[in-house]
Design an enzyme around this catalytic site. Sequence first.
Site, short mmCIF file in Angstrom:
data_model
loop_
_atom_site.label_atom_id
_atom_site.label_comp_id
_atom_site.label_asym_id
_atom_site.label_seq_id
_atom_site.Cartn_x
_atom_site.Cartn_y
_atom_site.Cartn_z
N GLU A 185 33.19 35.36 32.08
CA GLU A 185 33.44 35.23 30.65
C GLU A 185 33.79 33.80 30.25
O GLU A 185 34.75 33.56 29.52
CB GLU A 185 34.55 36.19 30.21
CG GLU A 185 34.16 37.65 30.42
CD GLU A 185 35.22 38.64 29.89
OE1 GLU A 185 34.83 39.68 29.35
OE2 GLU A 185 36.42 38.37 30.07
N ASP A 208 35.04 48.01 32.39
CA ASP A 208 36.13 47.20 31.85
C ASP A 208 37.17 48.06 31.16
O ASP A 208 37.24 48.08 29.93
CB ASP A 208 35.55 46.16 30.88
CG ASP A 208 36.59 45.13 30.46
OD1 ASP A 208 37.71 45.16 30.99
OD2 ASP A 208 36.27 44.28 29.60
N GLU A 223 44.07 48.46 25.59
CA GLU A 223 42.99 47.72 24.93
C GLU A 223 41.91 48.65 24.41
O GLU A 223 41.43 48.49 23.29
CB GLU A 223 42.38 46.72 25.92
CG GLU A 223 41.16 46.00 25.37
CD GLU A 223 40.57 44.97 26.33
OE1 GLU A 223 41.21 44.67 27.36
OE2 GLU A 223 39.48 44.46 26.05
#
Lengths: 702, 702
Positions: free
Chosen positions: A293, A367, A395
């Site tokens: 990333e 993820d 998240e």
Amino acid sequence: MQWLHAESGYELWLRYKPLGNNELSESYRQRNRKVLFPGETGSLAAAKKELRAGLSGLLGIDLAETETLEDNMLIIGTPQSIPLFRKQAFYPEIEGLSDEGYLIQNSKMEGKMVTVIAARTDIGVLYGVFHYLRLMQTTQPLEQLAIKENPKLRYRVLNHWDNLNGTVERGYAGYSIWNWERLPFYKEQRYIDYARANASVGINGAVLNNVNAQAKSLRTDWLVKASGLADVFRPYGIKVYLTAKFSAPREIGGLDTANPKDPQVQKWWKDKVEEIYSLIPDFGGFLVKANSEGQPGPQDYGCSHADGANMLAEVLEPYGGIVFWRAFVYQNERQVDRVINGYNEFKPLDGKFRKNVFVQPKNGPIDFQPREPFHPLFGGMPDTPLSLEFQITQENLGHAGHLVYLGTLFEETLQSDTYENGKGSTVSKVLQNYQKTHGISAIAGVPNIGTDLNWTGHLFGQANWYAFGRLAWNPDASSAEIAEDWAKMTFSNEDSVLSPVLRIMQMSREAYVNYTMPLGLNHIMNYDTHNGPEPWHDDPVWTAFDYHKITEDSIGVNRTAGGTGAVLQYHSPVYEKFENIKTCPPEYLLWFHRVPWDYKMPSGKTLWDELVCHYYKGVDEVRLMQKLWSGLKGKIDRERFDHVASLLEYQEQEAIWWRDGCLLFFQEYSGLPIPADLEQPEHSLKYYKTIPFPHDWKGLYE
Amino acid sequence: MQWLHAESGYELWLRYKPLGNNELSESYRQRNRKVLFPGETGSLAAAKKELRAGLSGLLGIDLAETETLEDNMLIIGTPQSIPLFRKQAFYPEIEGLSDEGYLIQNSKMEGKMVTVIAARTDIGVLYGVFHYLRLMQTTQPLEQLAIKENPKLRYRVLNHWDNLNGTVERGYAGYSIWNWERLPFYKEQRYIDYARANASVGINGAVLNNVNAQAKSLRTDWLVKASGLADVFRPYGIKVYLTAKFSAPREIGGLDTANPKDPQVQKWWKDKVEEIYSLIPDFGGFLVKANSEGQPGPQDYGCSHADGANMLAEVLEPYGGIVFWRAFVYQNERQVDRVINGYNEFKPLDGKFRKNVFVQPKNGPIDFQPREPFHPLFGGMPDTPLSLEFQITQENLGHAGHLVYLGTLFEETLQSDTYENGKGSTVSKVLQNYQKTHGISAIAGVPNIGTDLNWTGHLFGQANWYAFGRLAWNPDASSAEIAEDWAKMTFSNEDSVLSPVLRIMQMSREAYVNYTMPLGLNHIMNYDTHNGPEPWHDDPVWTAFDYHKITEDSIGVNRTAGGTGAVLQYHSPVYEKFENIKTCPPEYLLWFHRVPWDYKMPSGKTLWDELVCHYYKGVDEVRLMQKLWSGLKGKIDRERFDHVASLLEYQEQEAIWWRDGCLLFFQEYSGLPIPADLEQPEHSLKYYKTIPFPHDWKGLYE
């Protein structure tokens, strides 16, 4: 009424509220009237302070120290602080404990029946005292105690994603609890309470800053600040770690390269590590996110992840430091199935890392989705110690607005059988086994901690911090039992409170999966915030269509041997189970398979009807949670009752947003109806595609 | 011991701790046994809740409501909620109150002797209840009460410098208390407690976001979030304001200009304001920083500050909204004395603003320095209502690490006599006078509030929030009496506690001036952090030399008529007093005059010796504060004692840093000695120029 904000949640599970004047409390008082507990520094002092607070709060008695032995007294220490232990029959048991283990038992000493909390080390004593207090907090008998505890994993670490400016990546509980501006000189009470909470569940490390790192965290002035936290944490057995930005030699070292093969770069890291240990003698080590990333890494110089990790490990090794090297890497190429990427990158490196390196995969291969099958690197890296990374911050599980007990998710991963060495090779056993084969073992969690008064935004978020710690200590523990301990300490030992609270907790994660991404769906949340539905997101950079591949005929991704081949990364018979649509567990169906809308599910329903059913079930489950919670009115304090009730209302609305947004979108392809007997979506798909919030706000968006 | 964190400071001055079982408490109980207090919504409900908490906490009694009149009872309400008031002799007094005023008095009603808290409006009732509780918190008699209060300024507003990402510009108490992520749906307890604290001192407005603004705060989704806060604040009489970035029509409106003369721009603001009021019907208005420090503004289009302010004022006017237009503007040109800039820009515009615009200068003409003479715009803008901006956050006063009671600073400015209309035209009167001449009046404070458990980082920082509020209500109040109220409510009514606490508070600001910037010195702090000494800062962008102009002969800036002429901005005889070095108050000496090192001060000392003396005195004063505080050990709770003690230690070290850093630097020019009988600097000037921290850290920087 006297304390307006007494139940803000700040006290976490260490509330030490009076157990009352019943028989049990009286029996506890009898057993805690006198205490032999020498030691005024470090972990022993911390333990004594905690015991004093606990006895005072729970039982209303002072800690009365004595040096003479009496019946029913409490004796706490190590063979160093209490040499008398050396003469006892249980002395070999103390000597047999690990560096962090402890005994709690009723024993005869010098003719007196006493309760002993003993350990080889001071930190073991602190852990033992927390366990002892927990026995009383959860109203367990103090007779015939014979507790012997050693942690099953050695490194039990929180990975804070705290930026140096105080924001927290994917944090939903306010801002960073590290007040860098005033460190190292001013030590906040909150730091101590953070350390207490961690020690109470055995967490022994904290990576202070974000894996998306800033190099300046390694600058001298910032190291000095970190050392201030290390000083606070030391008595609580918590080591400080930092993330290491791979480009730091260039960014703050004045070099023109960060190539791990470059001698100047190696020297820079060696000197930096020397400096760190001069400031923080018990520094834990580095956590690194490299070549992922957008982060820099060894691949920028044609080197491998192993080259990068080993360079750092080599300079840390003389000090006992550790490298955690994240396996969360993926190429942003639509041609490559992201699910198989981590395994493919790291499997070839198995055995190529230095002995003080952990490779750290997330629990699943994508993820931190609401549900993923376990990461195939677990069971696939016999020659490289792996540290498992869980996400405690929600998240992808409703941020801090949704009540989701993650203990069940953690347990599901840990108890997944990899079959690495035949049946019973659970992920938990894989992690533990590295202790035997490599002498080290680890687990990590990305916490949900922030400056909110209650630490975690949602009161029930505390349970996830708690459960992570308890499972880090013993990854084979039962998430249901952990929930019970937490609920007792947080709310009440009364069954009329406990029973609904536990029912809510145990159903909560499956409810979340149901109303967001059931049957193996994943990564269809809002692209930016990761909250709320966005299966329609589709732009050149990123598209949800890669994850659901919806068409008029089917939905799901073919990851069988004939598809992307992700199933091949698992050992037999896990591979076969996932490969075959008939044996693939329904909860992973659309993860591994592309399935026609009219496919008959084991329930007899078509896939479409089953999907609809799950989404509706999820909303119904939230409503049941609301009902159960509202039954607690008057049974717990008003402040916490209202807090949770208002969030459950919010959660119900978000659940409906998810359900209706997803089903209306899927329906555009399947062309199939939502059965008429179900409550129909109130809004159009267009509406759900437009609103920035889950709720209709004064008609602004319709 | 039961409540481990009871004294975290979270409760502020609204702790409502038991007054104990003495005679006074018993007499209070007698007078609060029964209450007539109809009203279950809005401000009345908030007031009743507060009264309930106060009676329970202070006196241990429940709020017992009744509808029949009895002797000694409490009667609370408005003529609307208690029609009986209309028949009373004091009814005209109620009708004569302002929109926010209240009465508290002992009266005979229907033959019964009762205590009345009465107002024309619900918010007046809430203010009255807070005042009534304060009487008990500070152990005042409840007999012969005849209190009549009306606020002397109408708009009493906090200007939060909170960024939308949660950081706070110049904030030292953690991060923003606005949790934007979860707004508008989740209302934190902290918002309510913030509103309670503000209402308890009469603050009635909050600008939510930073003057260095982001346009997106005006986007619909952010307005909706702001409306969530407005809903919480409404019962507490607090209106929400936003900063308006002047370029918003370009940034978020899709226009290619923000020219205030452009009809499209005007329409955009008109529509935006209409939208705001549809979401927040009682929206307060805009605060604008324009054409200052890089912010966009009307001058970008050749228009004046008045053009810009008036465009916004015009669209706000139909809704009763207000524009606060900051006068803090300066040109970054070394040729221009920054001190004279604001006056020169705004004085020519006097009378050119619409009636709902305040021009808002800071208290002094530079920028929130530890001491400045009052801003010459006060007294210089008879035809334009001014709002005075104080800084409560200690940007230039030691951040949250230094104990500095700002009540004395606020009072010093407010009681400065401008002589606008002859003697007695104090800044306070100037502000109040606008109410008569223009029908509006205002004051603003940049708060020190953040997510720290104790809100303000330093416990004594709470006193500055408190004092600002009390002085906003009554700018002629005594800062010493306000300090006493605060200390009683925060610590104790015992003289043995109060007396040292008050002595510390009253000396603290002068101590800070002494060890940092005595005798009119200013702006010699660290360029970046604004903490710590950096009189040596000198780069092309910014130089401290413009502010001290040190040479081998002299120090100070000549701002007399023969110098930059700043003195000319003041009315006579203030002008003459500042102009003449003999009559210029020593505390402003180097502000207005350039003075040789050997100049003989009124004390008989040379300037150099006087300067040295002040710096040393400052450090000695901090040591005295430490001594006074340490005498409180055991008299107040351990947690707050330790907190303040540890910060005073930190403050002592920073005071030495300031003293030694500045004097060693000045000495390089003056060539004069620090008398040998004083403790000599431990380090070299080079050291002070190098360290990023005030303290020697393990020898790292020597």
